[in-house]
Design a protein around this motif. Structure first.
Motif, PDB file in Angstrom:
ATOM      1  N   TYR A 186       0.842  -1.192   0.000  1.00 10.62           N
ATOM      2  CA  TYR A 186       0.000   0.000   0.000  1.00 10.62           C
ATOM      3  C   TYR A 186       0.874   1.238   0.000  1.00 10.62           C
ATOM      4  O   TYR A 186       1.684   1.450   0.905  1.00 10.62           O
ATOM      5  CB  TYR A 186      -0.914   0.005   1.223  1.00 10.62           C
ATOM      6  N   ASP A 187       0.732   2.049  -1.072  1.00 13.07           N
ATOM      7  CA  ASP A 187       1.425   3.322  -1.179  1.00 13.07           C
ATOM      8  C   ASP A 187       0.351   4.386  -1.392  1.00 13.07           C
ATOM      9  O   ASP A 187      -0.260   4.451  -2.460  1.00 13.07           O
ATOM     10  CB  ASP A 187       2.400   3.314  -2.362  1.00 13.07           C
ATOM     11  N   PRO A 188       0.074   5.208  -0.377  1.00 12.75           N
ATOM     12  CA  PRO A 188      -1.010   6.194  -0.481  1.00 12.75           C
ATOM     13  C   PRO A 188      -0.889   7.101  -1.710  1.00 12.75           C
ATOM     14  O   PRO A 188      -1.896   7.549  -2.253  1.00 12.75           O
ATOM     15  CB  PRO A 188      -0.886   6.996   0.819  1.00 12.75           C
ATOM     16  N   GLU A 189       0.352   7.359  -2.174  1.00 11.31           N
ATOM     17  CA  GLU A 189       0.543   8.243  -3.329  1.00 11.31           C
ATOM     18  C   GLU A 189       0.121   7.572  -4.635  1.00 11.31           C
ATOM     19  O   GLU A 189      -0.112   8.257  -5.638  1.00 11.31           O
ATOM     20  CB  GLU A 189       1.998   8.677  -3.420  1.00 11.31           C
ATOM     21  N   LYS A 190       0.021   6.240  -4.645  1.00  6.78           N
ATOM     22  CA  LYS A 190      -0.320   5.507  -5.878  1.00  6.78           C
ATOM     23  C   LYS A 190      -1.741   4.963  -5.855  1.00  6.78           C
ATOM     24  O   LYS A 190      -2.126   4.218  -6.756  1.00  6.78           O
ATOM     25  CB  LYS A 190       0.675   4.360  -6.085  1.00  6.78           C
ATOM     26  N   GLY A 191      -2.521   5.317  -4.851  1.00 12.20           N
ATOM     27  CA  GLY A 191      -3.912   4.879  -4.829  1.00 12.20           C
ATOM     28  C   GLY A 191      -4.137   3.705  -3.901  1.00 12.20           C
ATOM     29  O   GLY A 191      -3.503   3.585  -2.836  1.00 12.20           O
ATOM     30  N   ALA A 192      -5.043   2.816  -4.317  1.00 17.30           N
ATOM     31  CA  ALA A 192      -5.433   1.678  -3.494  1.00 17.30           C
ATOM     32  C   ALA A 192      -4.295   0.657  -3.392  1.00 17.30           C
ATOM     33  O   ALA A 192      -3.367   0.668  -4.202  1.00 17.30           O
ATOM     34  CB  ALA A 192      -6.680   1.033  -4.084  1.00 17.30           C
ATOM     35  N   PRO A 193      -4.359  -0.226  -2.391  1.00 14.24           N
ATOM     36  CA  PRO A 193      -3.350  -1.303  -2.275  1.00 14.24           C
ATOM     37  C   PRO A 193      -3.309  -2.146  -3.546  1.00 14.24           C
ATOM     38  O   PRO A 193      -4.324  -2.354  -4.204  1.00 14.24           O
ATOM     39  CB  PRO A 193      -3.842  -2.104  -1.075  1.00 14.24           C
ATOM     40  N   ARG A 194      -2.117  -2.632  -3.885  1.00 18.32           N
ATOM     41  CA  ARG A 194      -1.924  -3.433  -5.092  1.00 18.32           C
ATOM     42  C   ARG A 194      -1.419  -4.820  -4.730  1.00 18.32           C
ATOM     43  O   ARG A 194      -0.713  -5.003  -3.728  1.00 18.32           O
ATOM     44  CB  ARG A 194      -0.899  -2.769  -6.024  1.00 18.32           C
ATOM     45  N   VAL A 195      -1.753  -5.779  -5.592  1.00 16.45           N
ATOM     46  CA  VAL A 195      -1.231  -7.138  -5.451  1.00 16.45           C
ATOM     47  C   VAL A 195       0.134  -7.178  -6.134  1.00 16.45           C
ATOM     48  O   VAL A 195       0.233  -6.935  -7.336  1.00 16.45           O
ATOM     49  CB  VAL A 195      -2.188  -8.162  -6.091  1.00 16.45           C
ATOM     50  N   ILE A 196       1.184  -7.464  -5.379  1.00 18.03           N
ATOM     51  CA  ILE A 196       2.529  -7.511  -5.969  1.00 18.03           C
ATOM     52  C   ILE A 196       3.037  -8.940  -6.135  1.00 18.03           C
ATOM     53  O   ILE A 196       4.049  -9.168  -6.804  1.00 18.03           O
ATOM     54  CB  ILE A 196       3.528  -6.685  -5.135  1.00 18.03           C
ATOM     55  N   ALA A 197       2.333  -9.901  -5.539  1.00 20.74           N
ATOM     56  CA  ALA A 197       2.692 -11.308  -5.710  1.00 20.74           C
ATOM     57  C   ALA A 197       1.511 -12.161  -5.285  1.00 20.74           C
ATOM     58  O   ALA A 197       0.760 -11.791  -4.376  1.00 20.74           O
ATOM     59  CB  ALA A 197       3.931 -11.667  -4.894  1.00 20.74           C
ATOM     60  N   LYS A 198       1.329 -13.279  -5.966  1.00 16.02           N
ATOM     61  CA  LYS A 198       0.279 -14.208  -5.564  1.00 16.02           C
ATOM     62  C   LYS A 198       0.611 -15.584  -6.126  1.00 16.02           C
ATOM     63  O   LYS A 198       1.405 -15.740  -7.058  1.00 16.02           O
ATOM     64  CB  LYS A 198      -1.079 -13.746  -6.079  1.00 16.02           C
ATOM     65  N   GLY A 199       0.015 -16.590  -5.538  1.00 16.36           N
ATOM     66  CA  GLY A 199       0.246 -17.939  -6.022  1.00 16.36           C
ATOM     67  C   GLY A 199      -0.458 -18.949  -5.163  1.00 16.36           C
ATOM     68  O   GLY A 199      -1.008 -18.633  -4.112  1.00 16.36           O
TER      69      GLY A 199
END
Length: 361
Positions: A277-290
């Motif tokens: 989560y980076d407030p400057e880039k908006g909503a939380p993002r998925v950076i890895a999954k599996g």
């Protein structure tokens, strides 16, 4: 029929095979088509040509008579130039019709695509055994039958035209010259038209035979089709290896981003989703999954880097199913994810964020 890789040619030619055959000049065509079509076009246009020619000749003869009475070299030269121009204009329709019909006939058979490989010397054409095979093969028999049919058709048409003209010629002494010339012209025009029509019918049959023969020559074995597919589309085995390497590289990049995660949601062993989560880039993002072994590797890296892991079965499954790598979480999951992040911040404030945690109900 052969099975998977036999030598019997049972498959239709591929697009590439047809394209290569076009370059080599191996296409269905008959030279008779253009010739007979031109003859028919000439028979249709000839009345107009004769009318123009007769009109031009009459005008010239009138001017010649004037020059005979009043000789003038300049007028004679002008008349010569005028006569040549009128003559060219008279025959222009038949010349134009012949050229257009010839081009259309060629385009209808070969598409006017140049056979580029025919410009290169091909020594295989000098093979006497190949020539002997052509002379004694089915193609030679068809050529002989075609010659007989042409001769019979033209003989019959010529006989009908001449038989109608003979009575006129026998009575030519008592007929005006104009009537005689008109009768001869009509006979010639009829001969051209009927001969052209009959020739076109024979040319159509010849083209059908050439198309059948070329199609048979271009047929491929199942193994040839497979080999060509491999050359044009790539070997499926090699493509699979490339795809596997690309997936491995993408997975390695994904694993390198796991230490940057704020939290890893787990299921607890089958699924893992890392969020940042980076407030400057908006909503939380998925950076890895599996899932499976990939999920286990994500959990291992998260443990090594003291990234908090939170067990939330419904949320982990939903994020794993609905989100791609680098994508923001859906709006309907903002509340659930915000609750997890708040829980993680509380753990970090206490200094106990590392490890696996269960979210309090």
């Amino acid at each position: 029929m052969s099975g998977g890789g036999g030598g019997e040619k049972t498959e239709e030619p591929t697009a590439k095979k047809k394209k290569d055959a076009q370059k080599e000049g191996q296409v269905a065509q008959t030279p008779d088509f253009g010739a007979w079509a031109s003859m028919l076009a000439a028979g249709l246009v000839l009345p107009m040509v004769l009318e123009n020619a007769v009109g031009a000749a009459q005008r010239i003869m009138l001017q010649v008579r004037e020059i005979i009475h009043n000789p003038d070299p300049r007028m004679a030269l002008d008349l010569l130039i005028t006569g040549l121009g009128d003559g060219l204009l008279a025959i222009a329709p038949i010349a134009a019709a012949t050229v257009v019909v010839t081009l259309l006939a060629a385009a209808g058979q070969t598409g006017l695509k140049p056979a580029t490989k025919l410009f290169k010397p091909q020594f295989k054409k000098l093979n006497p055994f190949s020539g002997l095979k052509r002379m004694l093969g089915p193609h030679a028999l068809w050529e002989a039958a075609k010659a007989v049919l042409k001769t019979a058709a033209l003989t019959g048409i010529a006989y009908m035209s001449v038989s109608d003209l003979i009575p006129v010629l026998m009575a030519s002494g008592s007929l005006p010259l104009g009537v005689l010339l008109s009768s001869v012209g009509d006979a010639i025009i009829s001969l051209l038209r009927y001969a052209g029509a009959a020739g076109l019918a024979l040319a159509a049959a010849d083209y059908a035979m050439a198309r059948r023969r070329t199609g048979k020559q271009l047929k491929m074995t199942k193994q040839e089709v497979k080999e060509e597919y491999k050359r044009s589309e790539g070997d499926p085995h090699v493509k699979g290896q490339i795809r596997a390497r690309q997936q491995a590289m993408s997975r390695n990049r994904m694993m390198a981003d796991v230490p940057k995660a704020d939290v890893v949601l787990v299921n607890p062993t089958h699924v893992a989703v890392a969020l940042r989560y980076d407030p400057e880039k908006g909503a939380p993002r998925v950076i890895a999954k599996g899932s499976g072994t990939v999920a286990a590797k994500i959990r291992e890296i998260a443990s090594e880097n003291r990234i908090p892991m939170v067990q939330d079965v419904p949320l982990a499954r939903a994020l794993h199913k609905s989100c791609e790598i680098g994508q923001e979480i859906p709006a309907e999951m903002y509340g659930a994810v915000a609750k997890v992040l708040a829980f993680v911040m509380t753990l970090k404030a206490k200094g106990s964020a590392a490890g696996l945690h269960r979210l309090a109900a």
